[in-house]
Design a protein around this motif. Structure first.
Motif, PDB file in Angstrom:
ATOM      1  N   ILE A  19      36.136 -74.396  41.774  1.00  0.00           N
ATOM      2  CA  ILE A  19      35.503 -72.997  42.963  1.00  0.00           C
ATOM      3  C   ILE A  19      36.008 -71.920  41.614  1.00  0.00           C
ATOM      4  CG2 ILE A  19      36.306 -71.380  43.994  1.00  0.00           C
ATOM      5  CD1 ILE A  19      36.912 -73.516  46.429  1.00  0.00           C
ATOM      6  N   ASP A  20      35.332 -71.197  41.862  1.00  0.00           N
ATOM      7  CA  ASP A  20      35.141 -70.368  40.345  1.00  0.00           C
ATOM      8  C   ASP A  20      35.000 -68.949  40.722  1.00  0.00           C
ATOM      9  OD1 ASP A  20      36.207 -68.413  38.539  1.00  0.00           O
ATOM     10  OD2 ASP A  20      34.300 -69.171  37.396  1.00  0.00           O
ATOM     11  N   MET A  21      36.196 -68.138  41.715  1.00  0.00           N
ATOM     12  CA  MET A  21      35.309 -67.037  42.284  1.00  0.00           C
ATOM     13  C   MET A  21      36.147 -65.811  41.371  1.00  0.00           C
ATOM     14  SD  MET A  21      35.401 -67.798  45.057  1.00  0.00           S
ATOM     15  CE  MET A  21      35.392 -65.834  45.849  1.00  0.00           C
ATOM     16  N   GLY A  22      36.536 -65.783  39.384  1.00  0.00           N
ATOM     17  CA  GLY A  22      36.653 -64.857  38.561  1.00  0.00           C
ATOM     18  C   GLY A  22      37.993 -64.468  38.387  1.00  0.00           C
ATOM     19  N   HIS A  23      38.819 -64.980  39.026  1.00  0.00           N
ATOM     20  CA  HIS A  23      39.874 -65.194  38.769  1.00  0.00           C
ATOM     21  C   HIS A  23      41.059 -66.175  39.166  1.00  0.00           C
ATOM     22  CE1 HIS A  23      43.836 -62.649  39.138  1.00  0.00           C
ATOM     23  NE2 HIS A  23      43.268 -61.919  37.869  1.00  0.00           N
ATOM     24  N   PRO A  24      42.156 -66.525  38.448  1.00  0.00           N
ATOM     25  CA  PRO A  24      43.257 -67.537  39.367  1.00  0.00           C
ATOM     26  C   PRO A  24      43.776 -67.035  40.230  1.00  0.00           C
ATOM     27  CG  PRO A  24      43.425 -66.626  36.525  1.00  0.00           C
ATOM     28  CD  PRO A  24      42.300 -65.556  36.984  1.00  0.00           C
ATOM     29  N   PHE A  25      44.166 -66.147  40.449  1.00  0.00           N
ATOM     30  CA  PHE A  25      45.411 -65.436  41.630  1.00  0.00           C
ATOM     31  C   PHE A  25      44.037 -65.779  43.211  1.00  0.00           C
ATOM     32  CE2 PHE A  25      45.837 -63.027  45.358  1.00  0.00           C
ATOM     33  CZ  PHE A  25      46.656 -63.867  45.605  1.00  0.00           C
ATOM     34  N   LEU A  26      42.398 -65.850  42.771  1.00  0.00           N
ATOM     35  CA  LEU A  26      41.459 -66.082  43.486  1.00  0.00           C
ATOM     36  C   LEU A  26      41.284 -67.408  43.861  1.00  0.00           C
ATOM     37  CD1 LEU A  26      38.704 -62.828  43.586  1.00  0.00           C
ATOM     38  CD2 LEU A  26      40.761 -62.918  44.955  1.00  0.00           C
ATOM     39  N   ASN A  27      41.371 -67.828  43.205  1.00  0.00           N
ATOM     40  CA  ASN A  27      40.936 -69.333  42.503  1.00  0.00           C
ATOM     41  C   ASN A  27      41.772 -70.275  43.345  1.00  0.00           C
ATOM     42  OD1 ASN A  27      38.583 -68.924  40.768  1.00  0.00           O
ATOM     43  ND2 ASN A  27      39.489 -69.644  39.314  1.00  0.00           N
ATOM     44  N   HIS A  28      43.479 -69.571  42.965  1.00  0.00           N
ATOM     45  CA  HIS A  28      44.148 -70.697  43.742  1.00  0.00           C
ATOM     46  C   HIS A  28      43.733 -71.119  45.404  1.00  0.00           C
ATOM     47  CE1 HIS A  28      46.062 -72.317  40.666  1.00  0.00           C
ATOM     48  NE2 HIS A  28      46.194 -70.844  39.540  1.00  0.00           N
ATOM     49  N   THR A  29      44.645 -68.945  45.695  1.00  0.00           N
ATOM     50  CA  THR A  29      43.934 -68.945  47.107  1.00  0.00           C
ATOM     51  C   THR A  29      42.979 -69.284  47.690  1.00  0.00           C
ATOM     52  OG1 THR A  29      44.799 -66.706  46.500  1.00  0.00           O
ATOM     53  CG2 THR A  29      44.217 -66.452  49.102  1.00  0.00           C
ATOM     54  N   GLY A  32      43.935 -73.553  48.048  1.00  0.00           N
ATOM     55  CA  GLY A  32      44.490 -73.740  48.688  1.00  0.00           C
ATOM     56  C   GLY A  32      44.046 -73.343  50.306  1.00  0.00           C
ATOM     57  N   PHE A  33      43.065 -72.525  50.357  1.00  0.00           N
ATOM     58  CA  PHE A  33      42.889 -72.319  52.297  1.00  0.00           C
ATOM     59  C   PHE A  33      41.594 -73.478  52.840  1.00  0.00           C
ATOM     60  CE2 PHE A  33      38.859 -70.838  54.668  1.00  0.00           C
ATOM     61  CZ  PHE A  33      39.904 -70.576  55.674  1.00  0.00           C
ATOM     62  N   LEU A  34      40.433 -73.997  51.816  1.00  0.00           N
ATOM     63  CA  LEU A  34      40.066 -74.875  52.011  1.00  0.00           C
ATOM     64  C   LEU A  34      40.440 -76.296  51.961  1.00  0.00           C
ATOM     65  CD1 LEU A  34      37.171 -74.411  49.494  1.00  0.00           C
ATOM     66  CD2 LEU A  34      36.960 -73.396  51.829  1.00  0.00           C
ATOM     67  N   LYS A  35      41.196 -76.517  51.174  1.00  0.00           N
ATOM     68  CA  LYS A  35      42.113 -77.649  51.382  1.00  0.00           C
ATOM     69  C   LYS A  35      42.764 -78.237  52.635  1.00  0.00           C
ATOM     70  CE  LYS A  35      42.384 -78.727  46.420  1.00  0.00           C
ATOM     71  NZ  LYS A  35      43.073 -79.260  44.865  1.00  0.00           N
ATOM     72  N   ILE A  36      43.666 -77.063  52.632  1.00  0.00           N
ATOM     73  CA  ILE A  36      44.617 -77.202  53.698  1.00  0.00           C
ATOM     74  C   ILE A  36      44.075 -77.180  55.353  1.00  0.00           C
ATOM     75  CG2 ILE A  36      46.685 -76.314  55.221  1.00  0.00           C
ATOM     76  CD1 ILE A  36      47.246 -78.325  52.578  1.00  0.00           C
ATOM     77  N   GLY A  37      42.973 -76.241  54.798  1.00  0.00           N
ATOM     78  CA  GLY A  37      41.750 -75.855  55.644  1.00  0.00           C
ATOM     79  C   GLY A  37      41.479 -76.945  56.507  1.00  0.00           C
ATOM     80  N   ALA A  38      40.624 -77.956  56.004  1.00  0.00           N
ATOM     81  CA  ALA A  38      40.088 -78.877  56.072  1.00  0.00           C
ATOM     82  C   ALA A  38      40.608 -80.139  56.614  1.00  0.00           C
ATOM     83  CB  ALA A  38      38.890 -79.593  54.591  1.00  0.00           C
ATOM     84  N   GLY A  78      44.067 -73.051  56.701  1.00  0.00           N
ATOM     85  CA  GLY A  78      44.097 -72.615  55.677  1.00  0.00           C
ATOM     86  C   GLY A  78      44.464 -71.013  55.170  1.00  0.00           C
ATOM     87  N   THR A  79      44.211 -70.388  56.198  1.00  0.00           N
ATOM     88  CA  THR A  79      45.239 -69.270  55.902  1.00  0.00           C
ATOM     89  C   THR A  79      46.471 -68.774  55.509  1.00  0.00           C
ATOM     90  OG1 THR A  79      43.686 -68.109  57.675  1.00  0.00           O
ATOM     91  CG2 THR A  79      45.350 -65.999  56.651  1.00  0.00           C
ATOM     92  N   VAL A  80      47.203 -69.907  56.216  1.00  0.00           N
ATOM     93  CA  VAL A  80      48.990 -70.259  55.738  1.00  0.00           C
ATOM     94  C   VAL A  80      48.471 -70.186  54.677  1.00  0.00           C
ATOM     95  CG1 VAL A  80      50.974 -70.998  55.848  1.00  0.00           C
ATOM     96  CG2 VAL A  80      49.500 -69.938  58.274  1.00  0.00           C
ATOM     97  N   ALA A  81      48.231 -71.598  53.823  1.00  0.00           N
ATOM     98  CA  ALA A  81      48.427 -71.981  52.650  1.00  0.00           C
ATOM     99  C   ALA A  81      47.496 -71.434  51.662  1.00  0.00           C
ATOM    100  CB  ALA A  81      47.393 -73.450  52.563  1.00  0.00           C
ATOM    101  N   GLY A  82      46.527 -70.626  52.074  1.00  0.00           N
ATOM    102  CA  GLY A  82      46.421 -69.193  51.104  1.00  0.00           C
ATOM    103  C   GLY A  82      47.112 -68.117  50.367  1.00  0.00           C
ATOM    104  N   VAL A  83      47.910 -67.868  51.826  1.00  0.00           N
ATOM    105  CA  VAL A  83      48.880 -66.883  51.700  1.00  0.00           C
ATOM    106  C   VAL A  83      49.778 -67.704  50.846  1.00  0.00           C
ATOM    107  CG1 VAL A  83      50.600 -65.155  52.434  1.00  0.00           C
ATOM    108  CG2 VAL A  83      47.792 -65.510  53.666  1.00  0.00           C
ATOM    109  N   TYR A  84      50.652 -68.746  51.341  1.00  0.00           N
ATOM    110  CA  TYR A  84      51.400 -69.293  50.515  1.00  0.00           C
ATOM    111  C   TYR A  84      51.073 -69.254  48.435  1.00  0.00           C
ATOM    112  CZ  TYR A  84      54.643 -73.195  47.936  1.00  0.00           C
ATOM    113  OH  TYR A  84      55.286 -73.603  47.286  1.00  0.00           O
ATOM    114  N   VAL A  85      49.908 -70.183  48.385  1.00  0.00           N
ATOM    115  CA  VAL A  85      49.127 -70.300  47.210  1.00  0.00           C
ATOM    116  C   VAL A  85      49.564 -69.326  46.420  1.00  0.00           C
ATOM    117  CG1 VAL A  85      47.684 -71.696  45.658  1.00  0.00           C
ATOM    118  CG2 VAL A  85      48.663 -72.349  47.753  1.00  0.00           C
ATOM    119  N   GLY A  86      48.665 -68.080  46.961  1.00  0.00           N
ATOM    120  CA  GLY A  86      48.762 -66.836  46.312  1.00  0.00           C
ATOM    121  C   GLY A  86      50.112 -66.285  46.275  1.00  0.00           C
ATOM    122  N   MET A  87      50.391 -66.355  46.851  1.00  0.00           N
ATOM    123  CA  MET A  87      52.494 -65.779  46.440  1.00  0.00           C
ATOM    124  C   MET A  87      53.201 -66.847  45.855  1.00  0.00           C
ATOM    125  SD  MET A  87      53.668 -63.990  49.827  1.00  0.00           S
ATOM    126  CE  MET A  87      53.195 -63.356  50.897  1.00  0.00           C
TER     127      MET A  87
END
Length: 146
Positions: A19-29, A32-38, A78-87
């Protein structure tokens, strides 16, 4: 405004999604959301299928309940994972190094944020922050061993 791209490949039992959202922070977040959410949604599905098979009957109410549970669990974890990965990524960028301390701080902050979203009990927030930091640190140490 950044462009978003989605690409994937399927070869054998492994599925790779980029996934390329245009910024590495968004990409990681988002990753993480998609993988753990799934994973969370799949766990909820497996649990409900087990209960339906054990009961021996299925109804439209069961299907609706399962879909709602899958969405709720997938979105929450997914939200928890996204927050963790982003932080974790943000702390790494601020500190300029990648080590277990990043995981500890990101886990503690994620535990506190998740607890704040669910309740206002200060003791529970503190306990969840400690738990999140401990789990993330242990996970990081296990990753170093393997």
């Amino acid at each position: 405004m950044p462009n978003s791209r989605f690409s994937g490949s399927l070869s054998g039992p492994d599925v790779s999604v980029s996934i390329d959202m245009g910024h590495p922070f968004l990409n990681h977040t988002v990753d993480g959301f998609l993988k753990i959410g799934a994973i969370a949604a799949t766990r909820a599905l497996a649990e409900d299928v087990f209960h339906i098979v054990k009961k021996g009957s299925i109804s439209s109410g069961n299907v609706e309940h399962t879909l709602k549970k899958m969405c709720k669990e997938g979105a929450y974890w997914g939200t928890v994972a996204g927050v963790y990965v982003g932080m974790d990524y943000g702390i790494e960028r601020v500190r300029g190094t990648r080590d277990w301390k990043n995981a500890m701080m990101a886990g503690a902050l994620t535990g506190a944020v998740a607890s704040l979203a669910n309740n206002q009990d200060k003791d529970k927030i503190f306990i969840n922050a400690i738990t999140g930091g401990a789990i993330a640190t242990a996970s990081e140490f296990i990753n170093y061993l393997t």
